[in-house]
Design an enzyme around this catalytic site. Sequence first.
Site, PDB file in Angstrom:
ATOM      1  N   CYS A  19       0.859  -1.185   0.000  1.00 27.54           N
ATOM      2  CA  CYS A  19       0.000   0.000   0.000  1.00 27.54           C
ATOM      3  C   CYS A  19       0.898   1.238   0.000  1.00 27.54           C
ATOM      4  O   CYS A  19       1.516   1.580   1.016  1.00 27.54           O
ATOM      5  CB  CYS A  19      -0.898  -0.021   1.220  1.00 27.54           C
ATOM      6  SG  CYS A  19      -2.104   1.320   1.286  1.00 27.54           S
TER       7      CYS A  19
ATOM      8  N   CYS B  41      41.134  19.856 -22.738  1.00 24.02           N
ATOM      9  CA  CYS B  41      40.670  20.070 -24.109  1.00 24.02           C
ATOM     10  C   CYS B  41      39.429  19.240 -24.409  1.00 24.02           C
ATOM     11  O   CYS B  41      39.425  18.026 -24.249  1.00 24.02           O
ATOM     12  CB  CYS B  41      41.798  19.707 -25.077  1.00 24.02           C
ATOM     13  SG  CYS B  41      41.302  19.681 -26.806  1.00 24.02           S
TER      14      CYS B  41
END
Length: 368
Positions: A170, A198
Amino acid sequence: MKTCYYLLTLCLLITLAACGQSHSEKATNNTAKTMENAIQKPENPYYSNTDTHKLVLTDAEWKKVLPPDLYEVARHADTERAFTGSLWKSETKGTYYCAACGNKLFRSNQKFVSSCGWPSFFEQDNPKSIWFRSDNSFGMQRVEALCSRCDSHLGHLFDDGPEPTGKRYCMNAVSLDFLPDAAEKAAQLKTVVLGGGCFWCVEAIYQNLKGVEKVVSGYAGGSVNNPSYEEVCTGKTGAAEVVEITYNPNETNLDEIYQVFFTVHDPTTLNRQGADVGTQYRSVIFYKDAAEKKAAESLIHTLNEEKVYPSKIVTTLEPLNEFWAAEKYHQNYYANNADKPYCQMVVRPKVEKFEKIFKARLKNKSAH
């Protein structure tokens, strides 16, 4: 986590003229061991749609990132009103996830319409996705259900469900995120932005990692909106050369992307990769949320504690405010310029190193 992790074995790095680094054999072997220990390995193929790395945040951090109603349920075990919204009775096919952390919990074929007014399930999609403890609050004896990844309260487990399990999970609707099957793959794609010198080098490496859908070179950080390459190269904008990596979490994950990141560049040189010097070449991870930041902090702390590198890691963690794609000629640079001296001398050795270490995870299996 997509596929089982392989043992990461690092080779001795070659000193490069630019955008490079050098480490001892001891350091690379320590990286392999620490990377393996720092990342939780999946034990069940049902984890294929979620990151299972344990998520631990402070209460203040949770309060900052969760909506108020979800925060009260997830962190304080509050219960939302029954019959809230349409999720409790929805029969749409799809997958249910923990709304706090994205942990995969249930499939729609494990759901049934219960008269209790909360989304109800008779079985977990993966038996390890939820854990349980006794709950004696409000004078009742119940079994509380919590997310195994972030320990958020989900609801309760009862023994009055349908066959074949007889169980009823639940769940609070607010505790669940639902993705219908048709939208699931597109919605699961994630992005991460990082810089390791880079961007030509970093882009070429991640383009061949299995699970990566797209890599875009660009800029992030700094004080200038949408800077040009020439502006960034001056080092005065504060922006870094970065890549935006779009990946499919069914095939890879943030942990593996970080593994690659800390393997293919030197995270110990401040504002420098080889001969490339300046803040634009800094080692940086741009995080989008507290969970991403926490994961990076944890790994960096572990690597420093284990003394994997001869020097302390100087990788910065910065909030991602904006990512700007670089000029068109920077995209797919290595693929389009492999015969140029810089690519042959700098980019190619890094790509070959990546292909050797991560051979089992390459898109192009013939690479070696």
